[in-house]
Write a protein that holds these residues in place. Structure first.
Motif, PDB file in Angstrom:
ATOM      1  N   ILE A  79     -46.345  60.203  51.574  1.00  0.00           N
ATOM      2  CA  ILE A  79     -45.285  60.237  50.554  1.00  0.00           C
ATOM      3  C   ILE A  79     -43.911  60.274  51.224  1.00  0.00           C
ATOM      4  O   ILE A  79     -42.993  59.526  50.848  1.00  0.00           O
ATOM      5  N   LEU A  80     -43.777  61.159  52.221  1.00  0.00           N
ATOM      6  CA  LEU A  80     -42.499  61.300  52.907  1.00  0.00           C
ATOM      7  C   LEU A  80     -42.102  60.007  53.600  1.00  0.00           C
ATOM      8  O   LEU A  80     -40.933  59.601  53.568  1.00  0.00           O
ATOM      9  N   GLY A  81     -43.077  59.333  54.239  1.00  0.00           N
ATOM     10  CA  GLY A  81     -42.791  58.066  54.914  1.00  0.00           C
ATOM     11  C   GLY A  81     -42.292  57.018  53.939  1.00  0.00           C
ATOM     12  O   GLY A  81     -41.309  56.319  54.206  1.00  0.00           O
ATOM     13  N   THR A  82     -42.966  56.914  52.797  1.00  0.00           N
ATOM     14  CA  THR A  82     -42.562  55.923  51.789  1.00  0.00           C
ATOM     15  C   THR A  82     -41.172  56.229  51.241  1.00  0.00           C
ATOM     16  O   THR A  82     -40.313  55.341  51.139  1.00  0.00           O
ATOM     17  N   VAL A  83     -40.952  57.502  50.890  1.00  0.00           N
ATOM     18  CA  VAL A  83     -39.647  57.892  50.348  1.00  0.00           C
ATOM     19  C   VAL A  83     -38.545  57.664  51.390  1.00  0.00           C
ATOM     20  O   VAL A  83     -37.446  57.205  51.062  1.00  0.00           O
ATOM     21  N   THR A  84     -38.847  57.967  52.655  1.00  0.00           N
ATOM     22  CA  THR A  84     -37.856  57.800  53.722  1.00  0.00           C
ATOM     23  C   THR A  84     -37.460  56.339  53.872  1.00  0.00           C
ATOM     24  O   THR A  84     -36.277  56.011  54.022  1.00  0.00           O
ATOM     25  N   VAL A  85     -38.450  55.449  53.851  1.00  0.00           N
ATOM     26  CA  VAL A  85     -38.167  54.015  54.013  1.00  0.00           C
ATOM     27  C   VAL A  85     -37.300  53.522  52.851  1.00  0.00           C
ATOM     28  O   VAL A  85     -36.312  52.802  53.051  1.00  0.00           O
TER      29      VAL A  85
END
Length: 584
Positions: free
Chosen positions: A28-34
């Motif tokens: 989730i964090l990776g997707t939101v960060t991108v």
């Protein structure tokens, strides 16, 4: 659901937990960060482009304002009017007149950064062309910019002009104006070509294709020569939006950013526009996306590996601990085992060890208590008979006014009653000290050479301790310390609080004991019946209060002994106060 999860093995639970609390948040964090970084990159690019556009706008407006000022001065220049309307008779006369007028050359010198050429087109057939003054030829009359200037009758207009008069014709962004006096008499058409190199230099601060475009979408200046003179599909409703807008141009995706640039003149509406390739804006987000995907894969892999290792390790240790507890439950209290680590499992293993040791000690103590009770039942008289006998002696002493005998008989009865009523439950410290004082008074009657002092430095009304903790130590001081001493014996009892501990000190000036004897007490060595009270007291404290509490002994042969009883400080209510000592 919960019951089924409870039936899963520990290592599987740990893996599932790692997936739930680690891998899913990472994804989730990776997707939101991108996504966030993409928006941030777009916003950052927008700010950078707009900063450059605003800077270029300021510089271009400064140049055009200077050009407008020059056009205004030439409009009212009477010498220029005379020069253009005069009917020249010979080339020499023309040359002399031209040489006397230097204002335009001065403007070109002073404003070289803004002006490329100043040209004036005149209907006077007698003038000579010199790079500033030009005769109006047929093709010029057909030019749209020339006809527009005549029609506007003195108003300024900005045009892109192709200067055919030059050896190397070029397109110039230019100011065009009909020159006329206040009486509406025209004397020429003014064309001021802006310095295209300077404008290009200004626009080159933007690394993308940037151009100045008029209200009709006609590009009049650009840092890309190929774009000058072309029509651009400008969307005037979106061009000044802070975030710009997307456009497919020449089969390539762009982000279009623009700002409004008003110029003084009839056609004042211009826009300064930058075309930023979308793949340039997204190069960092795409790189970040690839990096995030790689980090997510690595993180997920490491998390799973760590979860497997940790779950296997914890399951193995828990299995060992489970086997140990099973053995203890079957009565094997002496089982030896070792579980490494100082985490909760390691602490639990240590507590299981202590539990097994305490169960064993408690069992042994129960056996000893049963033996002691049996011995008491077989060796002692009926307590009621003893109480009645002591009461008879007490009354007889009072009748015969033998007060000392009456007092010692009463105290002995109190001692006997408390010993018989002893159940092992905590009693008030005040009650314990009263019992000790009764015992000391009896001993003082017996030997006569004993003095004592009880000092209490805490509020003891709500303090509880195990019964008969102090009396055995005091008895030991008298029997093994003071009875063998010829001089007068002194016993001091001090009760103090230090941090979270209650310390009861029993100090005598008896014969003392050696370091070997002290070590023998703490090592549970057989003392041949000596100092049994000290050993029993120490065992009772550790059994009831824990291994962190017990006795501290300081002694020196010939100088006396000090024994500290160290127990937890339990206060049910009230606060710390100084209480006067109980003196002999």
């Amino acid at each position: 659901m919960f019951i089924k999860f409870s039936n899963i093995k520990m290592y599987k639970k740990l893996i599932i937990s790692f997936i739930a609390i680690s891998i899913i948040p990472i994804l989730i964090l990776g997707t939101v960060t991108v996504v966030h970084f993409r928006d941030f990159a777009l916003e950052s690019s927008s700010k950078e482009v707009y900063n450059n556009l605003n800077s270029a706008k300021f510089q271009i407006m400064k140049i055009t304002e200077e050009v407008v000022k020059i056009a205004d001065k030439l409009m009212i220049d009477q010498r220029l009017k005379e020069l253009l309307l005069y009917k020249y008779k010979s080339p020499m006369e023309t040359f002399i007149k031209y040489s006397q007028y230097r204002e335009i050359e001065n403007y070109k010198t002073l404003f070289a950064n803004a002006i490329a050429y100043i040209r004036i087109y005149s209907e006077n057939p007698t003038i000579l062309e010199n790079g500033i003054f030009y005769k109006v030829k047929g093709y010029i009359r057909k030019e749209n910019w020339y006809r527009t200037a005549i029609n506007l009758n003195g108003f300024i207009r900005w045009e892109l002009i192709y200067q055919k008069e030059d050896i190397y014709p070029e397109k110039y962004f230019s100011l065009v104006r009909l020159l006329r006096d206040p009486y509406n008499e025209s004397f020429g058409v003014l064309v001021i070509n802006l310095n295209k190199l300077e404008i290009k230099k200004i626009l080159n601060h933007q690394i993308f294709d940037t151009f100045l475009i008029n209200n009709d979408g006609y590009i009049v200046a650009s840092n890309n020569e190929n774009l000058i003179g072309t029509i651009f599909p400008i969307d005037k409703s979106k061009i000044i939006q802070p975030e710009g807008y997307s456009l497919k141009y020449n089969n390539k995706d762009y982000r279009i950013f623009g700002i409004y640039l008003p110029l003084a003149g009839y056609n004042k509406d211009f826009y300064l526009v930058s075309m930023v390739p979308l793949d340039y804006i997204m190069r960092e987000p795409y790189g970040m996306f690839r990096f995030a995907i790689a980090m997510i894969v690595i993180s997920v892999g490491l998390s799973l590996l760590f979860a497997l290792i940790l779950s296997k390790n914890m399951s193995k240790r828990i299995a060992v601990l489970n086997n140990v507890v099973n053995e203890i439950s079957h009565g094997n209290w002496d089982m030896e085992f070792s579980i490494s680590g100082k985490d909760e499992i390691g602490e639990l293993a240590e507590n299981v060890k202590n539990m097994a040791r305490n169960i064993k000690m408690l069992n042994e103590l129960k056996i000893k208590q049963k033996e002691m009770k049996l011995k008491i039942l077989t060796n002692n008289l009926n307590p009621h008979f003893l109480f009645n006998t002591l009461e008879t002696i007490h009354m007889m002493a009072i009748c015969k006014e033998q007060w000392d005998i009456a007092d010692i008989t009463l105290k002995l009865g109190n001692l006997l009653r408390r010993i018989i009523e002893f159940e092992g439950k905590p009693i008030k410290l005040r009650t314990e000290l009263e019992l000790v004082e009764d015992y000391l008074k009896i001993q003082k009657y017996r030997f006569g050479k004993i003095d004592y002092k009880i000092n209490v430095y805490e509020d003891i009304e709500d303090l509880y301790i195990l019964p008969f903790l102090i009396q055995p130590i005091v008895e030991n001081s008298i029997i093994h310390g003071l009875e063998e001493k010829e001089e007068k014996g002194i016993i001091n009892i001090n009760v103090v609080k230090k941090e979270d501990k209650l310390i009861i000190s029993i100090e005598d000036n008896g014969v003392g004991m050696s370091q070997d004897e002290i070590e023998a007490i703490f090592n549970n060595e057989d003392l041949g019946g000596k100092r049994i009270g000290v050993k029993n007291t120490m065992e009772r404290i550790k059994l009831f209060y824990g291994e962190d509490f017990g006795l501290r002994i300081q002694s020196e042969v010939g100088k006396g002994t000090k024994v500290d009883i160290v127990i937890p400080y339990h206060v049910l209510k009230g606060s710390d106060k100084y209480v006067q000592g109980i003196n002999s």
